[in-house]
Write an enzyme that holds these catalytic residues in place. Structure first.
Site, PDB file in Angstrom:
ATOM      1  N   HIS A 773       0.849  -1.183   0.000  1.00  0.00           N
ATOM      2  CA  HIS A 773       0.000   0.000   0.000  1.00  0.00           C
ATOM      3  C   HIS A 773       0.891   1.241   0.000  1.00  0.00           C
ATOM      4  CE1 HIS A 773      -3.158  -2.785   1.899  1.00  0.00           C
ATOM      5  NE2 HIS A 773      -3.373  -2.653   0.603  1.00  0.00           N
ATOM      6  N   GLU A 776       1.389   3.796   2.860  1.00  0.00           N
ATOM      7  CA  GLU A 776       1.887   3.345   4.160  1.00  0.00           C
ATOM      8  C   GLU A 776       3.408   3.413   4.195  1.00  0.00           C
ATOM      9  OE1 GLU A 776      -2.068   0.539   4.581  1.00  0.00           O
ATOM     10  OE2 GLU A 776      -0.116  -0.437   4.475  1.00  0.00           O
ATOM     11  N   HIS A 870       3.074  -3.222   6.949  1.00  0.00           N
ATOM     12  CA  HIS A 870       2.017  -2.247   6.622  1.00  0.00           C
ATOM     13  C   HIS A 870       2.009  -1.085   7.607  1.00  0.00           C
ATOM     14  CE1 HIS A 870      -0.567  -4.408   3.617  1.00  0.00           C
ATOM     15  NE2 HIS A 870       0.203  -5.399   4.017  1.00  0.00           N
ATOM     16  N   GLU A 955       1.588  -4.289  11.378  1.00  0.00           N
ATOM     17  CA  GLU A 955       0.975  -2.964  11.262  1.00  0.00           C
ATOM     18  C   GLU A 955       1.701  -1.990  12.179  1.00  0.00           C
ATOM     19  OE1 GLU A 955      -1.446  -2.154   9.286  1.00  0.00           O
ATOM     20  OE2 GLU A 955      -2.622  -3.957   8.843  1.00  0.00           O
TER      21      GLU A 955
HETATM   22 ZN   LIG Z   1      -1.750  -1.749   4.344  1.00  0.00          ZN
END
Ligand SMILES: [Zn+2]
Length: 1113
Positions: A773, A776, A870, A955
């Site tokens: 992504h 990010e 992420h 994350e």
């Molecule tokens: Zn992500």
């Protein structure tokens, strides 16, 4: 009050005796006893379950339907009904069945002179109106009109009754038909008039509750388009804006401000974004698709609207959705689907495993010549071969694929040519003397560039002009950033292919940056900051005189002229994505972000340049087309700023900056309304330190694709090739013709002896990926920490290299990163939803990463750990998501018996270790649930299809931590990189034979243990972000106390009976023309009777026949 079992049973006794009570005295006694029991919530519910509501309704009907209604009994019955009714969700239906609805309405009509009785009826009508059909029935019998006309202009008398009337009126506005009736009769302007009258005359603030109740009415009445329209056309916004200004000055009027502001927000007309098209300014022709496909608006699906990687369940409702989303099909959880490609396609991936075939003969040579041999053999011979093998051998398996791959390459080539048109001299200063740097896209001028990727860097850097200017800058301002070289960056940028053909480098990326010296605490939220900002926005709607409203930047129009004193914006550089800037006021700008390439959605990430500022003036910036429903910007997070002037003075830092930050829903809509999108505003204020500086503002610390390439080059040059086996190869070309690097890191064998080679080839694999992504960027900073650590001389790094082979694909979405998208690739797809069956043409990086994993599987060496890095925008801390069949079934409440299911619990080893060693990590934020909506993500596919037990998404918060030693601090690049290091260190816990020895040593000098923090979800925001769900309703306790005060107000009753009742002051009202006919309504209204007769059928159904204002049997 205690709620002992005995009170429940005595309650039942009371209900049954009420049912059978014959005389008035015993009925009264029972009612009194009941009332004493009732404040306890549990008892009310118990009473409802024992048909208490029905018994009370019957008592009401029996006592009202006589020729002379017994008010001594009716009053307490009505009071009890109001109390019980507010807890009984079916009270409206029950009242209709008992025939109590119209009967109560008639009681009201008869008793308008008797304030106490009228109040009791109004309170009951209020609770009856919780049912749509009851509310409609009351309107059909003119109840709305009767009650509306009970609301007088300002007075000091009978405030209880007036409040009850307004609340009953508001309660009736729960149906569309009732609202449209109110709108068509012009009652909205009447209520506005009333509100204004009470506001201007209630100088002692004794009727705040009434003013609040009037606002409630307006809220309900504007729940339809016509209602909003009426509110707007009657000047509702201006009126409320003005009254709110007065309310803001008095602490006691605070309670009126919020409902007023929310009402204005709700009714502000939708304003389309000032864009020619909602579509991204960047379109990319996709292979195999007609070119105009880009005009089709992409409607994001549910899962991508919640656009962080994993479920973000802030609230109960979300949690339920999340549970529904859990995969409960045991077959889908446990069985591996068929591979997505024939196994004949797998051997070609052997090229990505040079450590398995390399003979390490050079290790036997003497050290001096060995270095040079190694460094040259490290790169290109492998690379040239592999690039060609990708395009030729790769698609041999299928003819159609082969054709597509040819088409795929053509746009990339075209792009390369267009890029080469920007053959500027390399380094030029901007108008301000420094700032943006022109990118030397001279790549094509040098022969032999294609296919020889990583060597061009030096060639680019050799350009004489580039060298001299860069050198001058460096000489004068000397930046010294570890693992960064501006010249190398500059040269690498020449090869980066963007859709618009960027020819300018953003200074921070080129120059580099260091974390600022101290920690950066989260910013504290100023009380009512959102309200203040929203009021400023509403003011725009009211007064257009002082507004500038001039476009000062447009990505699509470089010839734009703007005022000499306005800020200058720019974003046409790698990762930049500002689409348009509009100067709203002298020091305020609305900013519109560019949608992801090839689509019209996914705006969140931002990165742009701003200049021509004056110092120390508060500039307000509003990013007005954000899409997420909430943001850490409401919880202490700040955007980041980089000042070129500061950098040249020796402080090259991205710093968290901005005050008055908040994030809330706004009234903007898409330019052409094709897509129903709700937009949110991120607003922040910046006081620039220097005048005429060039500054950069971003959502988070930028990390460009060029930075990734330059960094890998730096690392490659930094390692000792006799100790560290470091290979950088091309996984595949991307859609736009960039290369996706894959890196191999492991320890060189002690010698080329077969035993040492055997040990190397038996090392387990660790596969790490990141930045699928593009928005990010924190993922890249964590990855940077991981890469630097693995290439370092640290003892643990050395042990890890000897224990594992690392395959790292640091940037899975180069094209997205380059073109400044938030979520997608240039194919407008979320690449982390493509893992189940990745398309080789449209999602090549995913297709080949999966191919690499298939290959490992096919040779029996499935990775021991897989982790995809992420960033998370709505939670704090760093945490892992993993996969567990048992935990998923438990969480979903599935009935499948999990006792017989065998599951290796060691998927928790790494998170547990990280909890001990990584300050930013929070074990309690981790979960191991397999959601249906995530079935095509890397984590789930690698777990299910490759059988990797430890398959994770990591994350990292864009904000900071709420636990551990970083509690209350925002994460900077230092902390993010540290997380990358800690992740590596945690891998010791899964390394065979190493575990006890090193883990002990590792943890002994780290005193961190994250404090158990079970509240990893954010509390509700202090101010309402949404206005769509906002409604200032009466609390249950309010109604309770209204009933009690009406019961206690014996004086008023007397007063009424003496003839000083409500009607008197209503009659005396002046200036409220709507109320001129009030008398007719109050005293046996002729019209109502007629209508009641007209509704005989309905009335009969209710068991009541009403004629001539008399209630008959
Ligand atoms: Zn992500």
């Amino acid at each position: 009050m205690t709620t002992s079992p005995s009170s429940s049973s005595s309650l039942e006794d009371l209900i049954s005796s009420l049912q059978n009570a014959g005389d008035m005295e015993s009925t009264l006694n029972i009612l009194t006893a009941l009332d004493q029991l009732l404040p306890a919530d549990r008892l009310i519910r118990h009473l409802i379950s024992k048909r208490g509501s029905e018994v009370l309704l019957t008592t009401l009907v029996n006592n009202a339907c006589t020729s002379s209604p017994n008010y001594t009994i009716l009053l307490p019955v009505l009071h009890l009904l109001a109390k019980v009714g507010q807890r009984d969700r079916r009270i409206g239906m029950k009242a209709e069945e008992a025939g109590a609805v119209l009967l109560t309405l008639n009681l009201l009509k008869h008793n308008v002179k008797h304030a106490r009785m009228a109040t009791a009826c109004l309170l009951v009508i209020q609770v009856f109106s919780s049912s749509v059909s009851t509310a409609n029935l009351i309107r059909e019998n003119h109840g709305l009109d009767v009650i509306y006309h009970l609301i007088p202009l300002y007075t000091t008398k009978h405030l209880h009754t007036i409040k009850a009337a307004i609340n009953a009126f508001a309660a009736l506005l729960c149906t569309k038909a009732n609202i449209s009736s109110v709108v068509s009769k012009g009652y909205i302007s009447g209520i506005l008039l009333l509100y204004n009258d009470w506001h201007s005359k209630d100088n002692q603030h004794v009727a705040i509750a009434i003013r609040h109740a009037l606002l409630c009415c307006l809220h309900k009445a504007t729940n339809s388009k016509a209602g909003k329209q009426a509110f707007l056309s009657q000047g509702g916004i201006r009126l409320l804006y003005q009254t709110t200004q007065t309310c803001l000055k008095s602490k006691s009027l605070e309670v009126l401000v919020e409902p007023s502001v929310q009402l204005m927000r709700k009714c502000l007309p939708k304003t389309p974004l000032s864009l020619a098209s909602d579509h991204s300014a960047y379109t990319f022709p996709l292979p195999g698709r007609p070119h105009d496909i880009s005009d089709v608006d992409v409607v994001p699906d549910e899962s991508s609207e919640e656009s962080d990687e994993e479920a973000e369940n802030n609230q109960e409702a979300d949690k339920r959705d999340c549970d529904d989303d859990l995969e409960t099909d045991l077959d889908k959880l446990r069985l591996c689907p068929e591979p997505d490609r024939p196994k004949e396609l797998l051997p070609q991936y052997s090229r990505l495993f040079p450590e398995r075939s390399h003979d390490f003969q050079e290790l036997d040579l003497t050290s001096e010549p060995m270095n040079s041999t190694l460094s040259s053999s490290n790169e290109e011979p492998v690379l040239v071969d592999t690039t060609s093998s990708i395009s030729s051998t790769f698609y041999d398996g299928s003819h159609s694929k082969s054709e597509m791959s040819i088409r795929r390459h053509s746009p990339g080539d075209a792009l390369l040519e267009s890029c080469e048109l920007h053959s500027y001299c390399n380094l030029v200063s901007t108008r301000t003397g420094f700032g943006t740097v022109f990118k030397g896209a001279t790549g094509g001028a040098h022969p032999g560039h294609k296919g020889n990727e990583y060597d061009q860097d030096e060639e680019g850097a050799r350009d004489p002009f580039c060298c001299s200017t860069t050198d001058k800058l460096l000489e004068r301002h000397g930046a010294c950033i570890p693992h960064h070289d501006p010249k190398l960056y500059h040269a690498a940028a020449a090869k980066t292919k963007s859709i618009p053909g960027f020819s300018i480098l953003a200074f921070p990326d080129f120059w580099g940056h260091l974390p600022p010296p101290g920690h950066e605490p989260m910013s504290s939220r100023k009380p009512n900051i959102q309200r203040q900002k929203v009021l400023e926005d509403i003011q725009r709607f009211l007064s257009t005189d002082d507004m500038i409203n001039q476009v000062v930047f447009d990505l699509a129009d470089s010839s734009l002229q703007c005022r000499p004193d306005s800020l200058r914006f720019f974003s046409k550089f790698e990762c930049g994505n500002l689409r348009k800037a509009i100067q709203v006021r002298r020091y305020e700008y609305d900013l519109i972000l560019n949608a992801d390439a090839n689509c019209s959605a996914h705006t969140q990430w931002f990165y742009f340049e701003v200049s021509n500022m004056v110092e120390d003036v508060p500039y307000r910036f509003n990013i007005i087309n954000c899409e997420k429903t909430n943001s850490q910007f409401n919880y202490g997070m700040q955007p980041v700023l980089y000042s070129v002037r500061e950098a040249l003075e020796g402080r090259p830092h991205w710093v968290r900056t901005g005050t008055e930050i908040c994030y809330f829903r706004n009234h903007f809509c898409t330019a052409h309304g094709k897509r129903r999108t709700t937009f949110y505003t991120l607003t922040f204020t910046i006081n620039f330190k220097h005048k005429e500086d060039v500054c950069y503002l971003a959502y988070h610390y930028p990390f460009t694709y060029t930075a990734q390439k330059a960094h890998l080059k730096m690392l490659q040059n930094s390692v000792d090739p006799t100790k560290i086996f470091f290979r950088q190869q091309i996984l595949c070309p991307t859609l736009a013709g960039n290369s996706c690097p894959v890196v191999t890191i492991t320890a060189c064998p002690a010698s080329s002896d077969w035993k040492d080679l055997y040990q190397l080839r038996n090392r387990p694999y660790i596969v790490l990926t990141g930045r699928v992504h593009p928005g990010e960027s924190n993922a890249s900073w964590v990855m940077k920490g991981t890469l630097e650590f693995l290439c370092s001389n640290d003892m643990v790094a050395q042990i890890l290299r000897e224990a594992f082979v690392f395959k790292i694909i640091p940037m899975l979405n180069p094209d997205g990163v380059i073109n400044g998208t938030s979520r997608c690739d240039v194919s407008s797809e979320d690449l982390n939803r493509q893992w189940s069956k990745p398309d080789p043409t449209l999602s090549p990086t995913i297709y080949h990463t999966k191919g690499l994993l298939y290959y490992l599987n096919s040779i029996g060496r499935a990775p021991q750990v897989f982790c995809d890095y992420h960033g998370h925008s709505r939670k704090k801390n760093v945490f892992l998501y993993g996969c567990s069949v048992k935990e998923t079934l438990w969480q979903s409440g599935s009935t499948i018996d999990t006792i017989g299911l065998k599951e290796d619990p060691r998927y928790r080893t790494i998170p547990k270790t990280l909890d001990c060693i990584a300050p930013a990590f929070s074990f309690n934020s981790c979960n191991y649930l397999v959601e249906k909506s995530r079935s095509a993500t890397a984590r789930v596919v690698v777990w299910r299809e490759m059988g990797v037990l430890r398959s994770y998404t990591m994350e990292s918060s864009f904000n900071g931590c709420d636990q551990g030693i970083y509690k209350g601090l925002q994460l900077g690049t230092r902390e993010l990189q540290e997380m990358g290091v800690k992740f590596c260190q945690s891998l010791l816990s899964v390394a065979k034979d190493l575990k006890p020895l090193y883990i002990k040593r590792l943890t002994s000098h780290i005193d961190h243990k994250s404090i158990n923090c079970f509240e990893d979800d954010e509390p509700p925001c202090v101010e309402e972000i949404e206005y769509s769900t906002y409604c200032p309703t009466l609390q249950a306790t309010d109604l309770h106390s209204d009933v009690n005060s009406n019961m206690a107000s014996g004086d008023e009753m007397e007063e009424c009976e003496e003839g000083h009742g409500a009607a008197k002051y209503w009659q005396g009202c002046v200036g409220h023309s709507d109320h001129s006919s009030i008398k007719g309504h109050l005293f046996l209204p002729q019209t109502s009777t007629e209508t009641l007769n007209g509704k005989k059928k309905r009335n009969k159904c209710n068991g009541v026949n009403a004629a001539n204002g008399q209630i008959l049997h």
